[in-house]
Design a protein around this motif. Structure first.
Motif, PDB file in Angstrom:
ATOM      1  N   VAL A 172       0.855  -1.186   0.000  1.00 55.65           N
ATOM      2  CA  VAL A 172       0.000   0.000   0.000  1.00 55.65           C
ATOM      3  C   VAL A 172       0.886   1.229   0.000  1.00 55.65           C
ATOM      4  N   VAL A 173       0.487   2.265  -0.732  1.00 53.45           N
ATOM      5  CA  VAL A 173       1.208   3.532  -0.738  1.00 53.45           C
ATOM      6  C   VAL A 173       0.396   4.557   0.039  1.00 53.45           C
ATOM      7  N   ALA A 174       0.994   5.146   1.069  1.00 55.93           N
ATOM      8  CA  ALA A 174       0.352   6.212   1.848  1.00 55.93           C
ATOM      9  C   ALA A 174       1.027   7.532   1.503  1.00 55.93           C
ATOM     10  N   MET A 175       0.225   8.538   1.180  1.00 55.95           N
ATOM     11  CA  MET A 175       0.755   9.840   0.771  1.00 55.95           C
ATOM     12  C   MET A 175       0.445  10.868   1.846  1.00 55.95           C
ATOM     13  N   ASP A 176       1.487  11.426   2.424  1.00 54.80           N
ATOM     14  CA  ASP A 176       1.361  12.328   3.571  1.00 54.80           C
ATOM     15  C   ASP A 176       1.368  13.782   3.119  1.00 54.80           C
TER      16      ASP A 176
END
Length: 319
Positions: A172-176
């Motif tokens: 999963v890619v989490a973008m902050d």
């Protein structure tokens, strides 16, 4: 004379000391004080409190305005953007074309857009220039606009279900806090290309799946779920509870990405905002922070480029 009890103002027993009623400890409590002085923002009627309340009201109104905007259809404007969006099969509800523009009528891009919209069964709506100027808030539209419905976000936990159904370790890619829709669209495209199971974005202080993000994803957003988290740090904690390693990406990371051997395991890859990088709370939630080694005279990589490199490394590790 002295001791004369008959003088004016004299009352019997005056000046004699005797038993008096107690205060019940009130005087002692009064002497103890009321504690530390509260900050100006918490003092009733203080100008600083009024300013803080006004700021809070403005923030709440901005949040409500943004929510109303996200719940409303969006117009994607311009000949090239509309054609690219239709080629990428972006979900759409109508195609607007300005009437009376002879140059637009002969433009091959508008002709192609009309054919593609007709093939998809989209309503073709003709409007006057003045009306379309109003609808587009006087933005440059080149006589054409595609109406895009609001994006339907997944829940962060839904991405774990997608991974479970795929039979592959979750990625999963989490973008902050990424605020550029083109970066979001590019990351979604790379995530789909390297077999990730989805992308997570925060609900506040970050861009959502706008028409521009849809277009940049080149149709990948139709295949890959994008989830929205109320609190990204809590969402990462939930992933950790589910057995995922949270791997942050930063220029000052603790280890080179090539030396990190955990990318084949269940991973939530966390990338930071343009310029600012990972926020403090999100970075503290990461199990490890890795870096991509680059030339010293290059300050940093674009967030979508960095995410693509890390996703490629994960794909290689999983092979």
């Amino acid at each position: 004379m002295a001791g004369n009890s008959q003088r004016r103002g004299r009352t019997s027993g005056a000046g004699k000391k005797g038993a008096t009623a107690g205060t019940g400890g009130k005087n002692r409590r009064a002497l103890a004080g009321r504690g530390a002085t509260p900050p100006a923002e918490k003092r009733t009627g203080h100008p600083a409190q009024r300013r803080a309340q006004a700021d809070a009201r403005r923030r709440a109104e901005r949040d409500r305005s943004r929510q109303r905007a996200e719940e409303a259809p969006e117009l994607l404007l311009g000949r090239n953007p509309v054609v690219e969006a239709l080629r990428a099969q972006i979900p759409a509800t109508a195609l607007y074309v300005v009437t009376g523009d002879t140059r637009a009528a002969t433009d091959e891009r508008i002709t192609e857009a009309l054919h593609m919209a007709s093939d998809r069964g989209l309503p073709l709506l003709e409007v006057g220039k003045a009306e379309f100027d109003r609808m587009s808030n006087n933005a440059l539209h080149q006589g054409i606009g595609l109406q895009v419905p609001p994006y339907e976000y997944a829940h962060p936990d839904d991405l774990l279900d997608v991974a479970r159904d795929s039979g592959r370790p979750p990625l999963v890619v989490a973008m902050d806090g990424v605020t550029d829709p083109r970066n979001l669209g590019a990351v979604v495209r790379s995530a789909a290309a390297f077999d990730a199971h989805g992308v997570v974005v925060p609900q506040r202080r970050a861009v959502g799946m706008t028409a521009s993000a849809w277009r940049t994803s080149a149709g990948a957003a139709a295949r890959l779920p994008v989830a929205r988290a109320v609190n990204l740090a809590r969402a990462l904690a939930s992933y950790q509870d589910a057995g995922l390693q949270t791997v942050g990406l930063a220029g000052d990371g603790d280890v080179d990405i090539a030396d990190y051997d955990g990318l084949a395991d269940p991973v939530a890859l966390v990338v930071g905002a343009e310029g600012a990088g990972l926020s403090r709370l999100v970075r503290e939630r990461c199990d490890v922070v890795v870096r991509i080694p680059i030339a010293r005279d290059t300050e940093s990589l674009n967030v979508s480029v960095a995410a693509s490199i890390a996703l490629y490394a994960a794909a290689q590790a999983r092979r």
